[in-house]
Design a protein around this motif. Structure first.
Motif, PDB file in Angstrom:
ATOM      1  N   THR A 159       0.832  -1.204   0.000  1.00  0.00           N
ATOM      2  CA  THR A 159       0.000   0.000   0.000  1.00  0.00           C
ATOM      3  C   THR A 159       0.864   1.251   0.000  1.00  0.00           C
ATOM      4  OG1 THR A 159      -1.726  -1.191   1.215  1.00  0.00           O
ATOM      5  CG2 THR A 159      -1.875   1.208   1.179  1.00  0.00           C
ATOM      6  N   GLN A 160       1.955   1.216   0.751  1.00  0.00           N
ATOM      7  CA  GLN A 160       2.905   2.326   0.724  1.00  0.00           C
ATOM      8  C   GLN A 160       3.438   2.532  -0.696  1.00  0.00           C
ATOM      9  OE1 GLN A 160       5.967   1.353   3.524  1.00  0.00           O
ATOM     10  NE2 GLN A 160       4.605   1.394   5.303  1.00  0.00           N
ATOM     11  N   PHE A 161       3.766   1.441  -1.369  1.00  0.00           N
ATOM     12  CA  PHE A 161       4.263   1.531  -2.745  1.00  0.00           C
ATOM     13  C   PHE A 161       3.230   2.191  -3.654  1.00  0.00           C
ATOM     14  CE2 PHE A 161       7.037  -2.560  -2.290  1.00  0.00           C
ATOM     15  CZ  PHE A 161       7.842  -1.899  -1.381  1.00  0.00           C
ATOM     16  N   ALA A 162       1.971   1.814  -3.470  1.00  0.00           N
ATOM     17  CA  ALA A 162       0.906   2.372  -4.306  1.00  0.00           C
ATOM     18  C   ALA A 162       0.798   3.878  -4.114  1.00  0.00           C
ATOM     19  CB  ALA A 162      -0.423   1.696  -3.978  1.00  0.00           C
ATOM     20  N   ILE A 163       0.880   4.328  -2.861  1.00  0.00           N
ATOM     21  CA  ILE A 163       0.806   5.763  -2.568  1.00  0.00           C
ATOM     22  C   ILE A 163       1.977   6.498  -3.207  1.00  0.00           C
ATOM     23  CG2 ILE A 163       0.907   7.499  -0.738  1.00  0.00           C
ATOM     24  CD1 ILE A 163      -0.463   5.375   1.083  1.00  0.00           C
ATOM     25  N   MET A 164       3.180   5.957  -3.028  1.00  0.00           N
ATOM     26  CA  MET A 164       4.376   6.616  -3.559  1.00  0.00           C
ATOM     27  C   MET A 164       4.377   6.629  -5.081  1.00  0.00           C
ATOM     28  SD  MET A 164       7.385   5.544  -0.870  1.00  0.00           S
ATOM     29  CE  MET A 164       7.312   3.776  -1.160  1.00  0.00           C
ATOM     30  N   GLY A 165       4.020   5.517  -5.686  1.00  0.00           N
ATOM     31  CA  GLY A 165       3.961   5.466  -7.143  1.00  0.00           C
ATOM     32  C   GLY A 165       2.918   6.397  -7.720  1.00  0.00           C
ATOM     33  N   ASN A 166       1.784   6.477  -7.040  1.00  0.00           N
ATOM     34  CA  ASN A 166       0.700   7.356  -7.472  1.00  0.00           C
ATOM     35  C   ASN A 166       1.148   8.816  -7.481  1.00  0.00           C
ATOM     36  OD1 ASN A 166      -2.209   7.743  -8.085  1.00  0.00           O
ATOM     37  ND2 ASN A 166      -2.243   8.759  -6.102  1.00  0.00           N
ATOM     38  N   GLU A 167       1.804   9.245  -6.408  1.00  0.00           N
ATOM     39  CA  GLU A 167       2.247  10.642  -6.319  1.00  0.00           C
ATOM     40  C   GLU A 167       3.387  10.934  -7.287  1.00  0.00           C
ATOM     41  OE1 GLU A 167       0.631  13.041  -4.734  1.00  0.00           O
ATOM     42  OE2 GLU A 167      -0.762  11.382  -4.413  1.00  0.00           O
ATOM     43  N   LEU A 168       4.271   9.953  -7.492  1.00  0.00           N
ATOM     44  CA  LEU A 168       5.367  10.157  -8.437  1.00  0.00           C
ATOM     45  C   LEU A 168       4.840  10.403  -9.849  1.00  0.00           C
ATOM     46  CD1 LEU A 168       8.759   8.439  -8.601  1.00  0.00           C
ATOM     47  CD2 LEU A 168       7.329   8.294 -10.630  1.00  0.00           C
ATOM     48  N   VAL A 169       3.871   9.613 -10.275  1.00  0.00           N
ATOM     49  CA  VAL A 169       3.309   9.781 -11.624  1.00  0.00           C
ATOM     50  C   VAL A 169       2.557  11.100 -11.736  1.00  0.00           C
ATOM     51  CG1 VAL A 169       1.662   8.844 -13.297  1.00  0.00           C
ATOM     52  CG2 VAL A 169       3.227   7.314 -12.096  1.00  0.00           C
ATOM     53  N   LYS A 170       1.837  11.490 -10.699  1.00  0.00           N
ATOM     54  CA  LYS A 170       1.156  12.785 -10.722  1.00  0.00           C
ATOM     55  C   LYS A 170       2.138  13.915 -10.957  1.00  0.00           C
ATOM     56  CE  LYS A 170      -2.820  11.821  -7.704  1.00  0.00           C
ATOM     57  NZ  LYS A 170      -3.458  12.151  -6.406  1.00  0.00           N
ATOM     58  N   CYS A 171       3.298  13.826 -10.296  1.00  0.00           N
ATOM     59  CA  CYS A 171       4.311  14.883 -10.414  1.00  0.00           C
ATOM     60  C   CYS A 171       5.030  14.839 -11.764  1.00  0.00           C
ATOM     61  CB  CYS A 171       5.334  14.746  -9.293  1.00  0.00           C
ATOM     62  SG  CYS A 171       4.705  15.116  -7.651  1.00  0.00           S
ATOM     63  N   LEU A 172       5.552  13.669 -12.116  1.00  0.00           N
ATOM     64  CA  LEU A 172       6.428  13.577 -13.280  1.00  0.00           C
ATOM     65  C   LEU A 172       5.675  13.611 -14.597  1.00  0.00           C
ATOM     66  CD1 LEU A 172       9.080  10.939 -12.130  1.00  0.00           C
ATOM     67  CD2 LEU A 172       9.005  13.412 -11.752  1.00  0.00           C
ATOM     68  N   ASP A 173       4.477  13.033 -14.633  1.00  0.00           N
ATOM     69  CA  ASP A 173       3.723  12.959 -15.880  1.00  0.00           C
ATOM     70  C   ASP A 173       2.567  13.940 -15.942  1.00  0.00           C
ATOM     71  OD1 ASP A 173       5.428  10.984 -16.635  1.00  0.00           O
ATOM     72  OD2 ASP A 173       4.005   9.327 -16.411  1.00  0.00           O
ATOM     73  N   ASP A 174       2.429  14.759 -14.905  1.00  0.00           N
ATOM     74  CA  ASP A 174       1.336  15.732 -14.845  1.00  0.00           C
ATOM     75  C   ASP A 174      -0.006  15.052 -15.092  1.00  0.00           C
ATOM     76  OD1 ASP A 174       0.260  18.263 -14.482  1.00  0.00           O
ATOM     77  OD2 ASP A 174       0.391  18.796 -16.606  1.00  0.00           O
ATOM     78  N   ASN A 175      -0.182  13.903 -14.456  1.00  0.00           N
ATOM     79  CA  ASN A 175      -1.392  13.111 -14.588  1.00  0.00           C
ATOM     80  C   ASN A 175      -2.150  13.185 -13.268  1.00  0.00           C
ATOM     81  OD1 ASN A 175      -3.361  11.094 -14.731  1.00  0.00           O
ATOM     82  ND2 ASN A 175      -2.065   9.703 -15.893  1.00  0.00           N
ATOM     83  N   PRO A 176      -3.306  13.849 -13.226  1.00  0.00           N
ATOM     84  CA  PRO A 176      -4.012  14.046 -11.951  1.00  0.00           C
ATOM     85  C   PRO A 176      -4.623  12.776 -11.371  1.00  0.00           C
ATOM     86  CG  PRO A 176      -5.339  14.860 -13.773  1.00  0.00           C
ATOM     87  CD  PRO A 176      -4.011  14.497 -14.351  1.00  0.00           C
ATOM     88  N   SER A 177      -4.826  11.751 -12.217  1.00  0.00           N
ATOM     89  CA  SER A 177      -5.484  10.544 -11.727  1.00  0.00           C
ATOM     90  C   SER A 177      -4.943   9.301 -12.431  1.00  0.00           C
ATOM     91  CB  SER A 177      -7.003  10.647 -11.938  1.00  0.00           C
ATOM     92  OG  SER A 177      -7.664   9.543 -11.357  1.00  0.00           O
ATOM     93  N   PRO A 178      -3.702   8.923 -12.130  1.00  0.00           N
ATOM     94  CA  PRO A 178      -3.141   7.722 -12.762  1.00  0.00           C
ATOM     95  C   PRO A 178      -3.843   6.456 -12.282  1.00  0.00           C
ATOM     96  CG  PRO A 178      -1.677   8.550 -11.060  1.00  0.00           C
ATOM     97  CD  PRO A 178      -2.756   9.577 -11.224  1.00  0.00           C
ATOM     98  N   LYS A 179      -3.925   5.480 -13.165  1.00  0.00           N
ATOM     99  CA  LYS A 179      -4.505   4.194 -12.798  1.00  0.00           C
ATOM    100  C   LYS A 179      -3.435   3.339 -12.131  1.00  0.00           C
ATOM    101  CE  LYS A 179      -8.247   3.737 -16.172  1.00  0.00           C
ATOM    102  NZ  LYS A 179      -8.833   2.873 -17.240  1.00  0.00           N
ATOM    103  N   VAL A 180      -3.758   2.846 -10.936  1.00  0.00           N
ATOM    104  CA  VAL A 180      -2.825   2.051 -10.145  1.00  0.00           C
ATOM    105  C   VAL A 180      -3.366   0.629 -10.041  1.00  0.00           C
ATOM    106  CG1 VAL A 180      -1.674   1.808  -7.908  1.00  0.00           C
ATOM    107  CG2 VAL A 180      -2.145   4.099  -8.838  1.00  0.00           C
ATOM    108  N   ALA A 181      -2.508  -0.353 -10.335  1.00  0.00           N
ATOM    109  CA  ALA A 181      -2.934  -1.750 -10.295  1.00  0.00           C
ATOM    110  C   ALA A 181      -1.954  -2.594  -9.497  1.00  0.00           C
ATOM    111  CB  ALA A 181      -3.056  -2.298 -11.722  1.00  0.00           C
ATOM    112  N   LEU A 182      -2.428  -3.756  -9.043  1.00  0.00           N
ATOM    113  CA  LEU A 182      -1.607  -4.732  -8.338  1.00  0.00           C
ATOM    114  C   LEU A 182      -1.326  -5.914  -9.265  1.00  0.00           C
ATOM    115  CD1 LEU A 182      -3.112  -5.064  -4.731  1.00  0.00           C
ATOM    116  CD2 LEU A 182      -0.708  -4.665  -5.269  1.00  0.00           C
TER     117      LEU A 182
END
Length: 342
Positions: A159-182
């Protein structure tokens, strides 16, 4: 005016300053507002600066180290006994606010251990994860984590990974709502281990994440997802397998066009297509994995990276520095604290 300062571990990796110095020169030309601190053997660094004719550049400072962390060093030994290594000094520059990010191609285990000790973890994070982009079918990329830092993970860490990955993509790709999967053995909700089932529930409960459910390995490169979460054992194997497949396909395509005079002639006609293919799947341009979860920015370059790949890792450090990624991840972790502590 200098906006960003990047600390470079010049002695790390298979090639050391012979690669890091020309990569820094390339970055100096591309980014006029970025300065560099070069850590390593002072005489060696200065000789390469002179060789590449920028030894008196006003955006370069050289800091001498007396130890090297080798690729074979035990991480604990490197942490305890090599306190004046180029890797350690570069990380301390980030800790002390003298640099915004560190780039190293050195021993991954040592970099992980020293980074944790020097920079510390963000609140709510147990261990750093290694995250990097890989290409997809729609000429975009997907971020995969963890790529080897955490061989086994419980649901809290995933879950920590999901949070960190989500915020990284928002910042680097300027994507407000990236799709996160397991990553799982099937898409169905009842598939996989209890750990994955619990991780899915935790991630799905976070309002800040657009959770897309489970995905199988054949969907990683589809381009439908922006972040895919897995444990380090699986992630590292996915990464190495994809790199091996890229080399295999490139070799087979080249061999097919060199079979006889007719295929060589056809190859000449297809050269633009082949060049495009090689550019799109070239792992060098995706070099520069982030040790996400630390209080500072650390970019791990591949140990065998060439000049172009090292330049790409430096670019990644610059972009993350501008976005102030650790600060943004920390904010989201604080918001998700209740779920993580459940």
């Amino acid at each position: 005016m200098t906006e960003i300062i990047i600390a470079i571990d010049c002695m790390g990796g298979d090639f050391g300053p012979s690669v890091t110095i020309p990569a820094v020169k390339k970055a100096l030309k591309a980014y006029p507002n970025v300065a560099f601190q070069l850590f390593g053997d002072e005489a060696t660094i200065n000789s390469y600066l002179k060789l590449h004719r920028f030894n008196k550049h006003d955006r370069i400072r050289v800091f001498a180290s007396s130890d090297d962390v080798t690729m074979d060093d035990n991480p604990i030994i490197a942490l305890k006994n090599k306190k004046n290594s180029s890797m350690r000094l570069a990380l301390e520059a980030v800790r002390d606010g003298q640099a915004h990010a560190c780039v190293s191609a050195g021993n991954t285990g040592a970099l992980m251990a020293i980074s944790r000790f020097v920079l510390k973890m963000l609140p709510g994070i147990d261990r750093p994860a290694i995250i990097s982009a890989i290409p997809t079918l729609i000429n975009e990329h997907v971020f995969l984590l963890d790529l080897g830092a955490n061989v086994s993970c419980d649901e809290r860490r995933l879950t920590q990974f999901a949070i960190m990955g989500n915020e990284l993509v928002k910042c680097l790709d300027d994507n407000p709502s990236p799709k996160v999967a397991l990553l799982n053995v099937g898409e169905e909700e009842n598939k996989g281990s209890e750990k994955l089932q619990r991780a899915a529930e935790m991630i799905n409960s976070l309002e800040s994440i657009d959770y897309a459910g489970f995905v199988e390995g054949n969907q990683i490169f589809s381009g439908e997802y922006q972040v895919i979460v897995t444990d380090g054992f699986t992630g590292n194997n996915v990464l190495k397998a994809s790199e091996g497949l890229t080399r295999y396909l490139s070799h087979k395509i080249k061999a097919a066009f060199e079979r006889n005079w007719w295929t060589r002639f056809t190859g000449l006609l297809a050269k633009p297509v082949i060049r495009t293919f090689k550019h799109e799947v070239n792992p060098e341009k995706y070099n520069g994995a982030c040790l996400v979860g630390l209080r500072g920015i650390v970019i791990k370059s591949h140990g065998a990276a060439n000049v172009f790949a090292t330049f790409c890792a430096i670019e990644e450090a610059i972009v993350q520095s501008k976005q102030k990624l650790p600060h943004k991840i920390r904010e989201k972790l604080e918001q998700a604290a209740a779920t993580l502590d459940h």
